[in-house]
Design a protein around this motif. Structure first.
Motif, short mmCIF file in Angstrom:
data_model
loop_
_atom_site.label_atom_id
_atom_site.label_comp_id
_atom_site.label_asym_id
_atom_site.label_seq_id
_atom_site.Cartn_x
_atom_site.Cartn_y
_atom_site.Cartn_z
N MET A 1 74.68 2.31 -46.04
CA MET A 1 75.30 1.46 -47.06
C MET A 1 74.65 0.08 -47.03
O MET A 1 74.47 -0.51 -45.96
N THR A 2 74.32 -0.42 -48.20
CA THR A 2 73.66 -1.72 -48.27
C THR A 2 74.65 -2.84 -47.96
O THR A 2 75.79 -2.81 -48.41
N ASP A 3 74.21 -3.81 -47.19
CA ASP A 3 75.04 -4.96 -46.85
C ASP A 3 75.36 -5.75 -48.11
O ASP A 3 74.45 -6.23 -48.79
N PRO A 4 76.66 -5.89 -48.48
CA PRO A 4 76.99 -6.59 -49.71
C PRO A 4 76.60 -8.07 -49.68
O PRO A 4 76.33 -8.67 -50.70
N ARG A 18 58.03 -17.46 -44.84
CA ARG A 18 56.71 -17.25 -44.23
C ARG A 18 56.70 -16.09 -43.25
O ARG A 18 55.65 -15.54 -42.94
N ASP A 19 57.87 -15.74 -42.72
CA ASP A 19 57.92 -14.67 -41.73
C ASP A 19 59.22 -13.88 -41.90
O ASP A 19 60.20 -14.08 -41.17
N PRO A 20 59.25 -12.96 -42.87
CA PRO A 20 60.47 -12.18 -43.11
C PRO A 20 60.93 -11.39 -41.89
O PRO A 20 62.14 -11.18 -41.69
N ALA A 27 68.94 -12.53 -38.18
CA ALA A 27 70.12 -11.91 -38.80
C ALA A 27 70.65 -10.77 -37.92
O ALA A 27 71.86 -10.60 -37.75
N ASP A 28 69.75 -9.99 -37.35
CA ASP A 28 70.17 -8.88 -36.48
C ASP A 28 70.89 -9.41 -35.24
O ASP A 28 71.87 -8.82 -34.77
N VAL A 33 75.97 -10.11 -32.10
CA VAL A 33 77.01 -10.93 -31.47
C VAL A 33 78.36 -10.65 -32.12
O VAL A 33 79.39 -10.53 -31.44
N THR A 34 78.35 -10.54 -33.42
CA THR A 34 79.60 -10.28 -34.15
C THR A 34 80.21 -8.96 -33.69
O THR A 34 81.43 -8.85 -33.47
N LYS A 35 79.36 -7.95 -33.53
CA LYS A 35 79.84 -6.63 -33.14
C LYS A 35 80.32 -6.62 -31.69
O LYS A 35 81.35 -6.01 -31.37
#
Length: 893
Positions: A1-4, A18-20, A27-28, A33-35
């Motif tokens: 499922m795509t992150d809304p 410049r560096d995706p 972000a990961d 940490v959230t999890k």
């Protein structure tokens, strides 16, 4: 499922990445940490990262809201520079006497407020003992805007200091005998103590901002060094709902007014109940001030909360504080500990576990009394932080309990604003809480006694020593009267001689006069031109390159009209205050300049020019503030009248400002018709306000002049009219009688209406054989003021004839008054006119039309004046009634 979340548009989508891959790793990490530790831990890490980035000098947008905790941790509080025990005793005496004063006054039904000062006592006492500079030291001292409802506490401190007596305290709100105390800060009523009137809520914070700005204006123009002056504004959290309270926050931040501190007493109650019943006013205010660019210091919790925060290892307590609405927190302060355990700590398991570690006494202490605003060390730390912060103003959000120390019958009760007294038993309870040495026998008279430790007591000596070290008593108002020299006469003579064949509006005449006066070698620099944006409308653009527009930054850009003669020039030492579209801000500017003679001992001459419709109608409350503060200067309602501003219509058509202005005793109101009248009025105003006032004249006044944008040939000044111009009436042009039997009447006109009267004079003579004398009524208001004084004199057995009666004495025929104002303006003087009286005016709503069309609509054009004059004569039987009908038909009425 795509992150809304990824689908939400963002400004970051427009920036190159410049560096995706690196971005994805960040972000990961956050997701991990959230999890693993929960969203609260992730939020904490993000906050820490932002804090670290700010400290490293990385430019990032700031958060608008922080956690519901103190900005300054207990460990970071500076050492307290004073004797805390001594200051506690002083504060206790002041709390007692403030409550006693109001309670004793309740015998006479005069009222008063107790709960506000009770909550804010330490906010004031800490300032008085450590921060507020007096006027006997270097510079001008600090400017202190005291919250109006806290005035009993200031009186109580002045009593302890020996500046007020018991008799004066007993005359609180009973001023008519001459030895009383005004209910609120009123410089006009107690001019040696109060500097700033503040109880018209919202005007205090607005004025404080512009006062701080004017302090910088004086310094940047090299008129006075104000670097040691700090502006302190004490406000209520409920007061911040007034639009004026927050109207100029961005200005204060934009101009980096770090000489300004707001202290907002957040007792979470307004006058009838909670400030934000279902929300949190502290967080809302923090967001508003941070968003405007202010430094925010939150002083919310007392030291009793330190233990709770140390036990809060999960962050549950901070989360709970952030979500509890004001009304609920107010309820906690009035309910028992069991209720708090259930409804506050029972909200989630982690809090319930924390509560098991706390005794009932600890919970009671935290929720009933331990607020940051009730502890001198916390307040001291906040004030030190405010003074240390540079580059922006500071707001201190200090949480308190309304009615603190007044007992359970007062504390946090919705009705405590309306509660005006304590019972004897409640005072005895307060005595025990404050540990004051007041015996039971002191209550034998049935009255609560005032308390004083003695003029030579350690408390009084300490208080006076602290004030001496800070530059003397505070608050205090000092006036060092130094008359300004008269400007050179040539500026006035230019208007005396008229404009010849050239046409000139009276608005331009006034601006030209001030421009010449600003060139005066001795007084020119003291003029402060103020305009809310439309300077070009009023012909003031010629002042731009010569005087400059004030900006603390100077001019950091190349103006678009730099190649023109009258280009837009900003300068750090600029003289003009061009405020943008804010009449309220411009008026606050005017008040600061108009009272500089007292605040800083530097006399300034402000003139504020504006569309007359947007003056008294829009900012009339500030005009009263100006009067209360004993301000001096010239307020100019330009494009005045209901029919001169062609095309603009109803919202711009002022036919009533003179009526509103006439209600203010400090306002001298003039409606000059000609340029030379303006010169005479301004010259006399400079003498009266800034020079040598005549015996019996009040110099603490200001002038309201209305001027017009209608170009006309300006006549030269006739001989001997100066007195009449100043007093309000003189005969400008006597009619030439067609015959000895010709009917005669008197036409009184003000402002632009003089031209209609003069044309009507010609029509009456040429078409109807009627002679009319034309009088210039420069001030209906001053004529009335002087006549009222004559009426008062009659009560004292003095026989005085009003000037208007004297001036018109023996003038033949009836009187017809005409102006570009509603009829009630000239009708102010009708009862002192011996002749038959009638008037014409512009009653009703304005409208868009040509000048001629609007005047015909209101019945004030020359033809309408002519017909009205004939009708007056017909009623007296001096001409046939048929002449009136004939005239109406002739002129198409």
């Amino acid at each position: 499922m795509t992150d809304p979340v990824a689908k939400l548009p963002s400004e970051l989508d427009q920036l190159p990445d410049r560096d995706p891959e690196e971005t994805a790793e960040w972000a990961d990490s956050l997701d991990a940490v959230t999890k693993a530790a929960g969203p609260h831990r992730a939020a904490y890490l993000m906050r820490r990262s932002l804090q670290h980035a700010e400290g490293a000098g990385i430019a990032l947008p700031k958060l608008l809201e922080t956690d519901y905790v103190n900005t300054i941790p207990t460990a970071a509080e500076p050492e307290f520079d004073g004797d805390l025990e001594m200051e506690s005793r002083i504060t206790a005496w002041n709390r007692w006497n403030a409550a006693a004063m109001v309670t004793r006054g309740a015998r006479y039904g005069v009222g008063g407020h107790i709960a506000t000062f009770a909550s804010a006592a330490w906010l004031y006492e800490t300032g008085f003992n450590h921060f507020f500079r007096g006027k006997e030291g270097d510079g001008s001292g600090d400017q202190i805007y005291v919250q109006g409802h806290a005035s009993p506490g200031v009186y109580a401190r002045a009593f302890l200091d020996g500046r007020l007596s018991e008799q004066q305290l007993d005359n609180f709100r009973q001023e008519s005998g001459g030895d009383g105390l005004p209910s609120y800060p009123h410089p006009r009523r107690l001019p040696w103590l109060w500097e700033f009137p503040t109880v018209s809520m919202g005007l205090g914070p607005l004025s404080a901002i512009y006062q701080a700005r004017f302090n910088r204006y004086l310094a940047n123009r090299n008129i006075k060094d104000t670097s040691n002056s700090h502006v302190w504004a004490f406000l209520g959290d409920g007061e911040m709902d007034e639009p004026e309270s927050t109207a100029a926050l961005a200005l204060a931040a934009r101009e980096q007014l770090d000489n300004l501190t707001f202290v907002i007493n957040c007792n979470l109650q307004r006058l009838d109940g909670p400030v934000r019943a279902n929300f949190r006013v502290v967080q809302e205010l923090e967001g508003a001030f941070r968003g405007a660019g202010w430094n925010v210091v939150k002083t919310l919790w007392g030291s009793a909360w330190d233990e709770l925060f140390q036990l809060d290892t999960t962050g549950a307590l901070v989360r709970r504080l952030r979500e509890v609405p004001d009304a609920q927190f107010q309820t906690y302060a009035t309910r028992d500990v069991a209720y708090i355990r259930e409804h506050f700590f029972g909200a989630e398991p982690a809090l319930a576990e924390l509560a098991k570690l706390l005794s009932d006494a600890k919970i009671a202490e935290c929720f009933y009394s331990s607020r940051g605003g009730h502890e001198a060390r916390k307040v001291y730390a906040a004030y030190r932080a405010a003074l240390a912060h540079k580059g922006a103003p500071t707001v201190i959000l200090a949480q308190t309990v309304k009615g603190y120390t007044l007992g359970k019958g007062f504390e946090s009760k919705n009705a405590n604003h309306q509660m005006k007294k304590l019972s004897i038993d409640e005072f005895k309870g307060m005595r025990e809480l404050l540990d004051l040495p007041i015996p039971d026998s002191a209550f034998d008279s049935g009255l609560v006694p005032y308390g004083h430790p003695g003029a030579d007591s350690p408390e009084v000596r300490y208080l006076q020593e602290r004030r001496a070290a800070l530059g003397g008593p505070a608050p205090a108002r000092r006036v060092h009267t130094v008359a300004l020299p008269e400007p050179e006469e040539r500026a006035f003579k230019a208007l005396y001689k008229g404009s010849g064949k050239q046409e000139m509006a009276t608005t331009m005449a006034f601006v030209r006069l001030v421009k010449d006066l600003m060139r005066d070698k001795q007084t020119g620099k003291r003029w402060v031109p103020i305009v809310p944006d439309e300077a070009r409308t009023f012909g003031m653009e010629s002042l731009f390159p010569s005087a400059g527009i004030y900006s603390p930054l100077g001019q950091t850009y190349e103006p678009v009209d730099r190649d023109q003669l009258m280009y837009y020039k900003e300068a750090k030492d600029g003289q003009i205050l061009n405020e943008g579209i804010t009449e309220a801000g411009a008026m606050a500017d005017f008040i600061a300049a108009a009272t500089s003679y007292a605040t800083h001992g530097e006399t300034m001459i402000p003139f504020y020019i504006f569309y007359s419709m947007f003056g008294w109608q829009r900012t009339g409350d500030q005009m009263w503030q100006l009067a209360d503060q004993l301000g001096k200067g010239f307020i100019v309602g330009a494009t005045a009248g209901r029919t001169t501003l062609t095309g603009e219509g109803l919202q711009h058509a002022d036919g009533h400002s003179h009526l509103i202005a006439s209600t203010n005793p400090a306002s001298l109101n003039y409606d000059p018709a000609f340029a030379y009248e303006i010169a005479v009025i301004v010259k006399d105003g400079l003498r009266r306000m800034f020079g040598q006032a005549a015996p019996g004249e009040d110099s603490n006044v200001f002038y309201y002049l209305t001027v017009y944008n209608e170009p006309k040939q300006q006549p030269a000044m006739p001989e001997g009219v100066e007195e009449g111009i100043v007093k309000g009436l003189y005969r400008f042009k006597e009619g030439a009688p067609a015959s000895a039997e010709a009917p005669r009447l008197q036409l009184l006109a003000s402002g632009t209406a003089i031209h209609w009267a003069l044309e009507a004079q010609q029509l009456l003579a040429a078409d109807w054989g009627v002679t009319a004398d034309v009088w210039s009524a420069t001030s209906w208001g001053e004529l009335r003021r002087e006549a009222l004084e004559c009426d008062k004199a009659l009560l004292r057995g003095e026989q005085r004839v009003p000037y208007v009666t004297q001036a018109l004495s023996g003038a033949p025929g009836p009187v017809l008054a005409v102006s570009d104002w509603m009829r009630a303006v000239p009708d102010q003087i009708s009862q002192w006119v011996e002749q038959d009286w009638s008037s014409l005016g512009t009653d009703g709503f304005g409208l868009s039309d040509t000048r001629d069309g609007a005047r015909r609509h209101f019945g004030v054009d020359p033809q309408s004046v002519t017909v009205a004059a004939l009708a007056q004569l017909a009623r007296r039987g001096e001409i046939p009634a048929s002449k009136v009908k004939e005239a109406r038909e002739k002129y198409g009425l």
